[in-house]
Design a protein around this motif. Structure first.
Motif, short mmCIF file in Angstrom:
data_model
loop_
_atom_site.label_atom_id
_atom_site.label_comp_id
_atom_site.label_asym_id
_atom_site.label_seq_id
_atom_site.Cartn_x
_atom_site.Cartn_y
_atom_site.Cartn_z
N PHE A 1 0.87 -1.28 -0.02
CA PHE A 1 -0.05 0.01 -0.15
C PHE A 1 0.90 1.26 0.00
O PHE A 1 0.63 2.21 -0.92
N LYS B 1 0.20 3.21 -3.14
CA LYS B 1 -0.92 4.24 -2.95
C LYS B 1 -0.46 5.55 -2.45
O LYS B 1 -1.07 6.45 -2.42
N ARG C 1 -3.87 -4.58 -15.00
CA ARG C 1 -5.28 -5.12 -14.95
C ARG C 1 -5.48 -5.74 -16.19
O ARG C 1 -6.36 -6.88 -16.30
N THR D 1 -5.23 -14.80 -4.58
CA THR D 1 -4.05 -13.73 -4.47
C THR D 1 -3.12 -14.24 -3.22
O THR D 1 -3.87 -14.61 -2.04
N GLY E 1 -2.92 -9.04 3.18
CA GLY E 1 -3.54 -8.72 1.97
C GLY E 1 -4.00 -7.30 1.38
O GLY E 1 -4.54 -6.66 1.90
N GLN E 2 -2.95 -6.89 0.59
CA GLN E 2 -2.84 -5.41 0.10
C GLN E 2 -2.91 -5.54 -1.43
O GLN E 2 -3.88 -4.73 -1.87
N LEU F 1 -4.26 -7.54 -3.09
CA LEU F 1 -5.44 -8.32 -2.90
C LEU F 1 -6.58 -7.29 -3.28
O LEU F 1 -7.49 -7.52 -4.32
N GLU F 2 -6.61 -5.97 -2.58
CA GLU F 2 -7.43 -5.06 -3.15
C GLU F 2 -7.46 -4.43 -4.55
O GLU F 2 -8.42 -4.45 -5.19
N ASP F 3 -6.21 -4.44 -5.10
CA ASP F 3 -6.11 -4.05 -6.68
C ASP F 3 -6.57 -5.35 -7.47
O ASP F 3 -7.05 -5.04 -8.55
N MET G 1 -8.86 -7.46 -6.58
CA MET G 1 -10.35 -7.20 -6.48
C MET G 1 -10.90 -5.98 -7.64
O MET G 1 -11.92 -6.32 -8.06
N LEU G 2 -10.43 -5.19 -7.45
CA LEU G 2 -10.72 -3.92 -8.03
C LEU G 2 -10.42 -4.43 -9.79
O LEU G 2 -11.42 -3.89 -10.52
N CYS H 1 -13.18 -6.97 -10.49
CA CYS H 1 -14.47 -6.27 -10.55
C CYS H 1 -15.79 -7.06 -10.39
O CYS H 1 -16.78 -6.83 -11.09
#
Lengths: 354, 68, 248
Positions: free
Chosen positions: A123, A127, A289, A304, A310-311, A313-315, A317-318, A321
């Motif tokens: 992150f 980010k 992506r 993942t 789980g970081q 992980l969020e990308d 999931m994004l 989608c």
């Protein structure tokens, strides 16, 4: 191809930087990356370079900011707690668009944490751990050969886009030894830097490197122009590896050390009739992506696997989608995900999704 | 003989020049305001000026040019 | 008749934003005069700090870099180490140098970094409106010592020149004052000498300039000048603390 050497990851990074024409290094000791500083201390003076051990990581990143402002190729390296100390400097580098290469050999956190490998700075790296809207390119090597190649590439990217490029490894990659095959000639691209503060010599107008603009309209304009640049980077500089991706039903998404484990998981899974592929991001920002889209046709689910809570992980999931389920397996504190545990997770996924 | 000129619009009316002039010939022009809204400094009795440049030395805003 | 005093070339024409009577403007002029007289503006790179003089790059004509608060000596180190033939100076206030930047200034000095530090000491944070600085005198009022600085609560003011003079790295350290014509002329000599020390590669050089802050001291410009002479100089004695006999 040129010379082959059995090398420690950290040293391969330092050697790569020198081969990329980086002759200025400012660092500070912190396990598990200090061999980079040792190597630079020994080698740079011999090649007309400058090695300086700063009084803190804060000072080191500001020395990088100073050297980078003169158009000089410059690098610093540290590990998680030290990288946290550099975040203000990284925001200034982004805000004044000064190119630099920053190496993070990640260790367990938070706080003083541990000295074993981890990926829990994802992150912070992708980010933005500093203040304000900014991005930095984050490269994720998964072998000592890639530590070498991606460090050389990091300098080209930094100069091309006037941006910070972070090479993010972990304690394993930094400390392990593997054979590195060096190229005879490095692919160095160095655009000239008319913006650099080198002294105007009374021959050109003054150059100013700054990130402060009290007028909000001007500051917004600066930000908007950088967003344009980041969009270009997202379009052109996304890198990833697809492994066993032709008709796999499950895909592991993993980078760095964990991607290596995933590859051996995939070999064993095949013997159990489990067709598993791997998406290995090489750039964490910009996140690949497109790789997820590419396999969406055959993929039933994604797993993942990270050395964190789980970081990435969020990308994932994004990017997925909601089109397919996304599972997660992670270890923290320096624990490394075991092949058997990943296999077990895949078996459970198979049972649930059939 | 010496001559002192003031870049009127740069003066902030701080009066430091007034305080150091050995000949006490600098005063604030209270009839006019410059664009910053200050009464700028001026010299009315120029021939008393000895060109010591004390005023210019103590001026924080490079308002004063001294010729000699 | 010839012009014997005017704005130095190395200072831009821009009107400075400093408060009326604030001696930052004088300090800027002395630096610019040194750059002119030593003919080094072309190879000089200045490092602006964070405080009232954050935008000194709007006033100095040489190449400039904006450093984060307190980090100018580190930024200057990076510049000098990558461009050893350049002349590098930092321009810092007492909050920037002696509070958040203590680590950086001590180590730049200890390394004998061949840079020149222009240190403006007005015993207060000006830009953020009057807070206590590390150099705020005992009993001095500020927006964060509303009952006066009390040693028991707020500790003691730091004498930076004396502190750095204990190190072997610095070649030249002087404290001067901008409080009157005579002291300004001496300060001009000190600033010029500091740059000459750097030009000769003799090591770290710093000039501390006792300065005023009429707005946050609550005094008019002349009273502020007097306060420097009546109060600041008692705690911060003027003089050369390193490199007295240095020939440049």
């Amino acid at each position: 191809m040129g010379q082959k050497l059995l090398m420690k990851g950290n040293e391969a990074i330092a050697e790569a930087a020198i081969r990329a024409g980086c002759l200025h290094y400012f660092g500070y000791p912190i396990t598990p990356q200090t061999e980079i500083a040792h190597y630079m201390a020994k080698k740079l003076p011999k090649v007309g370079g400058v090695f300086l051990q700063a009084e803190s990581e804060v000072a080191a990143i500001n020395m990088v900011y100073g050297a980078g402002s003169t158009g000089t190729r410059v690098m610093t390296s540290s590990s998680s707690p030290g990288i946290s100390l550099k975040q203000e400097g990284l925001s200034y580098l982004a805000g004044s668009e000064v190119p630099a290469v920053v190496v993070n050999i990640v260790r367990g956190g938070p706080g003083l944490g541990g000295i074993q490998p981890a990926q829990s700075d994802y992150f912070q790296a992708t980010k933005g751990g500093g203040h304000g809207d900014y991005k930095q390119i984050v490269l994720a090597p998964s072998s000592v050969q890639e530590l070498y190649e991606l460090t050389v590439e990091a300098f080209n990217l930094a100069d091309r886009y006037r941006i910070v490029v972070m090479v993010m490894g972990d304690g394993i990659l930094g400390q392990m030894m593997e054979v590195v095959e060096f190229r005879d000639k490095e692919p160095i691209e160095r655009p000239d830097a008319p913006w650099a503060t080198t002294g105007h010599g009374c021959e050109r107008s003054q150059n100013v490197i700054t990130s402060i603009h009290l007028s909000p309209a001007v500051l917004e304009k600066m930000n908007l122009s950088r967003l344009e640049k980041y969009k270009q980077i997202e379009e052109k500089e996304c890198r990833y590896e697809l492994f066993n991706d032709e008709d796999a039903e499950f895909f592991i998404v993993a980078y760095g050390t964990v991607a290596r484990i995933a590859k051996s998981v995939i070999e064993t899974a095949r013997q159990e009739g489990l067709n598993v592929g791997l998406i290995r991001p090489v750039t964490l920002w910009p996140f690949p992506r497109k790789a997820i889209d590419k396999v969406m046709g055959t993929a039933k689910a994604f797993l993942t696997v990270e050395m964190s809570a789980g970081q990435m992980l969020e990308d994932v999931m994004l990017s997925v989608c909601g089109r397919k389920p996304v599972y997660f397996h992670g270890r923290m504190g320096g624990m490394v995900p075991a092949k058997e545990d990943i296999l077990q997770k895949l078996r459970e996924m198979k049972e649930q999704l059939g | 003989m010496a001559k002192v000129s003031f870049i009127q619009e740069k003066c902030k009316g701080c009066k430091l020049c007034v305080s150091v002039c050995p000949k006490h010939i600098i005063k604030m022009n209270d009839q006019s305001l410059n664009e910053k809204g200050y009464h700028p400094a001026e010299i009315t009795d120029m021939d008393k000026c000895i060109g010591c440049a004390f005023c210019a030395t103590v001026c924080p805003d490079c308002v004063i040019i001294v010729e000699k | 008749m010839a012009i014997i005093f005017q704005k130095p070339k190395a200072l831009k024409d821009t009107s400075m934003h400093y408060c009326p009577g604030c001696t930052h403007g004088i300090a800027h002029r002395l630096v610019a005069e040194a750059l002119d007289e030593l003919e080094i503006e072309g190879r000089t790179i200045g490092i602006a700090s964070v405080g009232c003089s954050y935008n000194s790059y709007d006033y100095f004509g040489c190449d400039m870099i904006q450093a984060p608060h307190g980090r100018a000596p580190a930024v200057a180190t990076g510049v000098k180490r990558s461009k050893p033939d350049s002349i590098v100076f930092t321009y810092q206030g007492d909050g920037d140098l002696a509070a958040i930047g203590t680590g950086e200034i001590v180590h730049a000095a200890a390394r004998g970094e061949k840079i020149t530090v222009i240190f403006i000491n007005n015993t207060i944070y000006g830009m953020t409106s009057g807070q206590m600085a590390p150099t705020t005198l005992l009993n001095q009022y500020s927006t964060t010592t509303p009952y006066g600085r009390i040693a028991d609560l707020h500790g003691y003011p730091i004498k930076v020149c004396e502190l750095l003079a204990t190190l072997d790295g610095p070649a030249y350290i002087e404290r001067a004052s901008l409080a009157d014509v005579k002291q300004i002329k001496n300060a001009k000599k000190a600033v010029k000498k500091a740059f000459q020390v750097q030009m000769a590669g003799l090591g770290f050089s710093m000039v501390e300039l006792l300065s005023t802050c009429p707005t946050n001291w609550g005094l008019n410009p002349l009273e502020s000048m007097n306060r420097v002479k009546d109060e600041l100089v008692l705690h911060y004695p003027l003089g050369v603390f390193k490199g007295e006999s240095l020939e440049v």
